[in-house]
Enzyme design. Structure first.
Site, PDB file in Angstrom:
ATOM      1  N   ASP A 335       1.414   5.145 -23.656  1.00  0.00           N
ATOM      2  CA  ASP A 335       1.859   4.930 -22.296  1.00  0.00           C
ATOM      3  C   ASP A 335       3.169   4.161 -22.442  1.00  0.00           C
ATOM      4  O   ASP A 335       3.400   3.532 -23.461  1.00  0.00           O
ATOM      5  CB  ASP A 335       0.773   4.095 -21.611  1.00  0.00           C
ATOM      6  CG  ASP A 335       1.215   3.520 -20.313  1.00  0.00           C
ATOM      7  OD1 ASP A 335       1.594   4.311 -19.451  1.00  0.00           O
ATOM      8  OD2 ASP A 335       1.151   2.294 -20.155  1.00  0.00           O
ATOM      9  N   ASP A 527      -1.569   0.021 -21.651  1.00  0.00           N
ATOM     10  CA  ASP A 527      -1.812  -1.329 -21.169  1.00  0.00           C
ATOM     11  C   ASP A 527      -2.878  -1.267 -20.106  1.00  0.00           C
ATOM     12  O   ASP A 527      -3.389  -2.266 -19.648  1.00  0.00           O
ATOM     13  CB  ASP A 527      -0.544  -1.953 -20.591  1.00  0.00           C
ATOM     14  CG  ASP A 527      -0.071  -1.223 -19.352  1.00  0.00           C
ATOM     15  OD1 ASP A 527      -0.374  -0.019 -19.226  1.00  0.00           O
ATOM     16  OD2 ASP A 527       0.600  -1.843 -18.521  1.00  0.00           O
ATOM     17  N   ASP A 531      -4.494   3.413 -16.648  1.00  0.00           N
ATOM     18  CA  ASP A 531      -4.868   4.407 -17.636  1.00  0.00           C
ATOM     19  C   ASP A 531      -6.233   4.250 -18.272  1.00  0.00           C
ATOM     20  O   ASP A 531      -6.491   4.819 -19.312  1.00  0.00           O
ATOM     21  CB  ASP A 531      -3.788   4.713 -18.677  1.00  0.00           C
ATOM     22  CG  ASP A 531      -2.854   3.591 -18.983  1.00  0.00           C
ATOM     23  OD1 ASP A 531      -1.661   3.813 -18.986  1.00  0.00           O
ATOM     24  OD2 ASP A 531      -3.346   2.487 -19.210  1.00  0.00           O
TER      25      ASP A 531
HETATM   26  P1  ADP Z   1       3.615   4.158 -16.873  1.00  0.00           P
HETATM   27  O1  ADP Z   1       3.021   5.487 -17.092  1.00  0.00           O
HETATM   28  O2  ADP Z   1       5.036   4.091 -17.361  1.00  0.00           O
HETATM   29  O3  ADP Z   1       2.810   3.033 -17.399  1.00  0.00           O
HETATM   30  P2  ADP Z   1       2.562   3.995 -14.161  1.00  0.00           P
HETATM   31  O4  ADP Z   1       1.721   5.221 -14.263  1.00  0.00           O
HETATM   32  O5  ADP Z   1       1.867   2.701 -14.115  1.00  0.00           O
HETATM   33  O6  ADP Z   1       3.698   3.954 -15.296  1.00  0.00           O
HETATM   34  O7  ADP Z   1       3.468   4.123 -12.885  1.00  0.00           O
HETATM   35  C1  ADP Z   1       4.314   5.267 -12.719  1.00  0.00           C
HETATM   36  C2  ADP Z   1       5.354   5.085 -11.662  1.00  0.00           C
HETATM   37  O8  ADP Z   1       4.727   4.908 -10.412  1.00  0.00           O
HETATM   38  C3  ADP Z   1       6.209   3.874 -11.860  1.00  0.00           C
HETATM   39  O9  ADP Z   1       7.323   4.138 -12.688  1.00  0.00           O
HETATM   40  C4  ADP Z   1       6.665   3.599 -10.407  1.00  0.00           C
HETATM   41  O10 ADP Z   1       7.732   4.427 -10.075  1.00  0.00           O
HETATM   42  C5  ADP Z   1       5.465   3.993  -9.593  1.00  0.00           C
HETATM   43  N1  ADP Z   1       4.617   2.850  -9.290  1.00  0.00           N
HETATM   44  C6  ADP Z   1       3.369   2.617  -9.768  1.00  0.00           C
HETATM   45  N2  ADP Z   1       2.857   1.482  -9.272  1.00  0.00           N
HETATM   46  C7  ADP Z   1       3.814   0.964  -8.469  1.00  0.00           C
HETATM   47  C8  ADP Z   1       3.912  -0.215  -7.651  1.00  0.00           C
HETATM   48  N3  ADP Z   1       2.926  -1.116  -7.582  1.00  0.00           N
HETATM   49  N4  ADP Z   1       5.047  -0.400  -6.970  1.00  0.00           N
HETATM   50  C9  ADP Z   1       6.046   0.477  -7.027  1.00  0.00           C
HETATM   51  N5  ADP Z   1       6.019   1.582  -7.779  1.00  0.00           N
HETATM   52  C10 ADP Z   1       4.929   1.846  -8.481  1.00  0.00           C
HETATM   53 MG    MG Z   2       1.301   1.662 -17.706  1.00  0.00          MG
END
Ligand code: ADP
Ligand code: MG
Length: 632
Positions: A335, A527, A531
């Site tokens: 991730d 993290d 996920d």
């Molecule tokens: P990653 O796969 O990089 O760990 P996430 O799946 O947690 O990222 O989140 C993917 C995208 O969703 C983030 O890049 C953001 O654009 C959006 N996002 C997720 N949670 C939030 C939040 N609490 N506030 C704003 N944007 C969010």
């Molecule tokens: Mg993440």
């Protein structure tokens, strides 16, 4: 050594002294001159029985006990039959009887047992010492005085005091004082960490220099210490396939050798192939060598050692099955946010639409995000200079992979990525900057965006290099973030394959697709914010322990306490080393035993070699197993 072991040692030493005294009298011919050659046989029978019983009475008792319970076939049974058999050779007084061997087998068997229990105790203790992080008390201040209470009784948001030299008993935030913390028991990291007012401290660290006043943020049961102890305690229940195989193997193997030994003792003399005493002795020798204790002990001990060694590096492995699975990993899926990057976003730019105030944009974003635990959310709240007033926020909802929706001062506010905007039909301009975009809309009107960017973890590039070097074929990154950010990170790290703009459920299907095509095992590292489902789905789920969410730590099979991706390659090395040791022991023990078995059947190997085949092999295998504990 504990009391029980000391007692056994005393018994063994006493029996050994008596044994050698008798051996001396016997071998120098004193018995023969005193009792005549037939009388000497009966005299030595009686004499050798003394050290035999001193050393082995408990083995006899255990064997008897097991027979009565109906599950006879264990090693104490094998030893009892073999040694009693050797003494029973007194029935063939003319044929050089074998009482000395009978006593010796029991003696050395007990030496092996002692060694084994010492080794097991030692590795258990080394894990316990590592895990000696459970605090007995917490100091709390009551009416200006410090009182000691059971950490389990300290409520959240109470103030505890941690003096220099003490362990932090409960997770919390420093409200007064500054100090250095030794986190090595948790993370294997030897450089102390400085903390001051406002820093988070996790339980299990040792406070080194100053007095700290800590406001607890979790109850004791959910603090890091308790969670780690729980993981370690449950680890031994999850057995590796190799381990289960050995247990099953021993279950059929022991009856099988007992029957073979009986046949070896009975059939040839019946067929007129030689004297009874000779074949009975071969049968007995056969029994002694075939004892499976070298395997039964050394295999679980190796796994135990591997898990212990890994935990010293800050890598918690929840069971030997995961250690085994890890050794076969050839695809590692990461991730991005919080795993390869620090997950501490900095606001790079605030771009309000014409007529919108930048502070207003930040105000809305910070308030909408105030209830989320996502790294993005926490960073936005941090970037907002004033206090967040929770009273203004209602109906806050997080949509994973999209963003948040909340009602602030009665208006519906959306904060999130393009997907969230598209879902609500809100047009937004594109931005030239590379970074994660946080679009803000209020009551259907677009207000502007905040550009934030994350920093790559210091050891992330090294982690990918190490993985490739250790033979992992593919390192893949999955992220919910935008493709340009993802590609930029991937390129800087040397990642082989990137998939961006994935929703949490897309990550699951991507991982399933990869699983279907993978040859070796697939590890997913996350993290855990969003996920946990992927962590469960992968062959090996690895979570970041310090930053990661509780759900991820629950769902994961392996937890990296210090959030360092470079520890993945180390964990793989540990697992491979452990598996190597396990297989060395299996091959060595079975090999030597087979050889001696064949030699015993044809009459070349006697009882003495059989003792080596049993106790010697067990000791060597145990020593080898203990190597698994010492990790690079
Ligand atoms: P990653 O796969 O990089 O760990 P996430 O799946 O947690 O990222 O989140 C993917 C995208 O969703 C983030 O890049 C953001 O654009 C959006 N996002 C997720 N949670 C939030 C939040 N609490 N506030 C704003 N944007 C969010
Ligand atoms: Mg993440």
């Amino acid at each position: 050594m504990n009391k029980k072991q000391k007692k056994l040692l005393k018994r063994i030493l006493m029996a050994l002294a008596i044994f050698f005294a008798i051996l001396l009298i016997d071998e120098t011919g004193l018995l023969v001159s005193a009792f005549g050659s037939t009388g000497a046989v009966y005299a030595s029978f009686a004499l050798y029985l003394i050290p035999y019983l001193i050393a082995g009475h408990d083995v006899l008792r255990k064997a008897w006990h097991n027979i009565r319970r109906g599950d006879a076939f264990d090693e104490s049974f094998l030893m009892t039959v073999a040694t009693l058999g050797a003494f029973a050779m007194v029935l063939f007084p003319s044929a050089d009887p074998h009482m000395a061997e009978g006593a010796a087998v029991m003696l050395f068997y007990q030496v092996g047992e002692l060694f084994q229990s010492y080794a097991v105790g030692k590795s258990r203790k080394s894990i316990a010492a590592l895990m000696d992080i459970a605090p007995d008390y917490a100091h709390i201040e009551r009416d200006g005085e410090l009182v000691d209470v059971d950490p389990a009784e300290v409520p959240v948001n109470d103030i505890i005091v941690v003096k220099p030299g003490e362990r932090v008993p409960i997770d919390g935030i420093v409200i007064e004082g500054a100090s250095q913390l030794d986190t090595s028991a948790l993370t294997g990291e030897s450089v102390p960490r400085s903390v001051e007012e406002g820093s988070e401290v996790i339980s299990g660290c040792v406070n080194m220099t100053g007095v700290l006043h800590v406001r607890t943020t979790k109850p004791f049961g959910q603090s890091t210490v308790s969670r780690i102890l729980e993981l370690v305690e449950n680890a031994s229940e999850k057995k590796a396939r190799t381990e289960n195989f050995i247990t099953r193997f021993a279950r059929v193997y022991t009856p099988a050798v007992t029957i073979s030994a009986a046949m070896l003792a009975i059939i040839p003399p019946l067929a007129g192939l030689g004297a009874w005493d000779e074949w009975i002795l071969r049968g007995l020798t056969f029994l002694v060598v075939s004892c499976p204790c070298a395997l039964v002990i050394s295999v679980p001990l190796s796994f135990f050692g591997g898990i212990g060694g890994a935990s010293r590096l800050g890598i918690l492995i929840k069971g030997s099955n995961y250690l085994e699975a890890l050794s076969k990993v050839d695809t590692v899926v990461f991730d991005k946010t919080g795993t390869l990057t620090n997950g501490t976003f900095e606001v790079v730019a605030v771009h309000p639409e014409a007529g919108v105030d930048a502070d207003r944009l930040l105000f809305l974003a910070a308030h909408a995000e105030s209830l989320s635990n996502h790294p993005i959310a926490r960073s936005v709240v941090n970037a907002y200079d004033n206090e967040v007033d929770q009273q203004l926020v209602a109906n806050a909802q997080e949509q994973s992979g999209h963003g948040v929706i909340a009602t602030i001062e009665g208006r519906k506010v959306l904060v999130g990525n393009d997907k969230l905007m598209a879902e609500h039909g809100i047009e937004h301009p594109s931005c030239k900057l590379t970074g994660t975009m946080l679009h803000v809309a209020c009551d259907g009107a677009y207000l502007g965006h905040i550009v934030i960017s994350d920093t790559i973890k210091e050891d992330a590039a090294q982690a990918i290099r190490d993985l490739h070097a250790s033979g992992v074929k593919r390192c893949i990154m999955l992220t919910g973030d935008r493709a340009d950010v993802a590609n930029d990170v991937a390129q800087r790290l040397g990642i082989d394959e990137v998939h961006a703009q994935l929703l949490p459920q897309d990550k699951v299907s991507k991982v399933e697709e990869l699983l279907a095509n993978a040859q070796g095992n697939l590890a997913f590292v996350g993290d855990g914010i969003n996920d946990a489902p992927v962590l469960t789905r992968a062959d090996v789920g690895i979570a970041m322990g310090a930053m990661g969410s509780d759900a991820a730590i629950e769902a994961a099979d392996i937890v990296l306490m210090d959030d360092k991706p470079s520890n993945i390659a180390r964990a793989i090395r540990v697992s491979r080393k452990t598996m190597r040791i396990v297989w060395q022991n299996i091959v060595f023990a079975i090999g030597v035993k087979l050889l001696i078995l064949v030699l015993a059947a044809v009459g070349i190997a006697g009882m003495w070699l059989a003792v080596f085949g049993d106790v010697g092999v067990a000791i060597i295998a145990i020593l080898n197993a203990m190597r698994a504990m010492r990790m690079a």
